[in-house]
Design an enzyme around this catalytic site. Structure first.
Site, PDB file in Angstrom:
ATOM      1  N   THR A  30      29.951  41.433  40.020  1.00 54.67           N
ATOM      2  CA  THR A  30      30.256  41.080  41.274  1.00 54.67           C
ATOM      3  C   THR A  30      29.356  39.836  41.467  1.00 54.67           C
ATOM      4  O   THR A  30      28.716  39.041  40.940  1.00 54.67           O
ATOM      5  CB  THR A  30      29.696  42.111  42.367  1.00 54.67           C
ATOM      6  OG1 THR A  30      30.295  41.696  43.581  1.00 54.67           O
ATOM      7  CG2 THR A  30      28.348  42.468  42.270  1.00 54.67           C
ATOM      8  N   ASP A  70      37.821  47.923  50.120  1.00 55.70           N
ATOM      9  CA  ASP A  70      36.200  47.544  50.136  1.00 55.70           C
ATOM     10  C   ASP A  70      35.652  47.962  51.257  1.00 55.70           C
ATOM     11  O   ASP A  70      35.345  47.170  52.271  1.00 55.70           O
ATOM     12  CB  ASP A  70      36.374  45.707  50.296  1.00 55.70           C
ATOM     13  CG  ASP A  70      35.110  45.111  50.001  1.00 55.70           C
ATOM     14  OD1 ASP A  70      34.064  45.609  49.607  1.00 55.70           O
ATOM     15  OD2 ASP A  70      35.157  43.848  50.282  1.00 55.70           O
TER      16      ASP A  70
END
Length: 317
Positions: A156, A17
């Protein structure tokens, strides 16, 4: 005993990430994911300055309109950073659609096609890219159409069961349910400073979504995201994928305690049910204060960072 990061990789696909290529190379994840906040951070790194220049040069060649040049430069930069990351990871990069398009299905689809065309021009096939969209109703419907033409999507800013159900029913390739941001909301709402790892509201949410997907036989990949500590990650060991920041990857790599698998794909089969309609989705979101607030907040914050990035690019025009 191998470290917990190595143990985790045997039961879960680990995704970085971050947009920091050095960190990605160090921890060797399968995939990587970016968002406007991570791109803004990456744009400040010395090693990326030539990409900002390249993006601006490209944008100037596409249009004489300054506003359009800024938009094009931002899109190009996200792809250029994605291309750099793809040199390091063997799998996929997630590239996000402008969060200001989160409530516009057709504009989201058009932006996705634009980003994919840039990757294709660079010789990258569709199977190495995930287009990232907010889990609004409009974003989910955009993903549904994109999946039908072979463009896989990562949904997301996902905080609720309704969002997860709608994504699976729309044939979305992957969802990123946010663990830490759910915990943040419950800490603030309840006044509790700490939650036991197995009582963490974000962990409970992702676990329920994962078990539901497996029980229903959905192919949509569950990728837990937004972690605040490694205990959350440990509680989700066995999830399809987990996207983890470099600092938490580092913590896992320095711990050699045994890691227990918590999630398993074999689940009792669940009966068929009626698909969520738009109105039932919106009502479920309305009834979920946490999901409503965190979705809106996430879109706003991504937009703020997108605007900061565009200002930085505009100064180079």
């Amino acid at each position: 005993m191998t470290n917990q990061l190595s143990q985790l990789k045997k039961m879960t696909t680990v995704v970085a990430d971050t947009g920091d290529i050095e960190a990605i190379a160090n921890f060797q994840p399968q995939d990587a994911t970016t968002n406007p906040s991570l791109l803004l951070k990456a744009a400040s790194l010395e090693g990326y300055q030539h990409l900002l220049t390249e993006a601006v040069t490209w944008a100037k060649a596409q249009s004489s309109n300054t506003e359009q040049q800024v938009i094009d430069a931002a899109d190009k930069l996200s792809v250029l950073i994605g291309l750099e990351i793809l040199k390091t990871v063997p799998g996929r990069i997630s590239t996000e659609v402008d969060s200001r398009l989160s409530f516009d299905t057709q504009a989201s689809i058009a932006k996705a096609h634009k980003l994919m065309a840039m990757y294709k021009e660079a010789g990258i096939n569709n199977d190495r890219i995930l287009i990232k969209l907010a889990s609004t109703w409009e974003g989910i419907k955009a993903a549904e159409q994109l999946e039908k033409v072979g463009i896989n999507c990562n949904l997301t800013l996902l905080f609720s069961f309704a969002q997860a159900q709608a994504c699976a029913e729309s044939g979305v390739y992957l969802i990123s349910p946010f663990v830490g941001r759910i915990l943040d909301w419950y800490k603030k709402d309840s006044g509790k400073s700490e939650y036991a790892a197995d009582e963490d509201p974000g962990v409970i949410s992702v676990t329920s979504i994962y078990n539901y997907y497996k029980g229903k036989g959905y192919k949509t990949v569950v990728m837990g995201a937004s972690f605040r500590n490694i205990d959350e990650i440990r509680q989700l060991a066995g999830c399809d994928r987990l996207t983890i920041s470099p600092n938490l990857l580092d913590e896992l790599s320095k711990c050699s305690d045994p890691l227990e698998q918590k999630l398993f794909s074999e689940q009792p089969k669940l009966a068929a049910q009626e698909k969520l309609s738009e109105s039932s989705y919106r009502w479920a979101m309305n009834e979920d204060a946490m999901a409503t607030e965190k979705l809106a907040e996430g879109i706003r914050n991504f937009t703020l960072d997108q605007i900061k990035l565009e200002k930085q690019l505009a100064e180079l025009l």
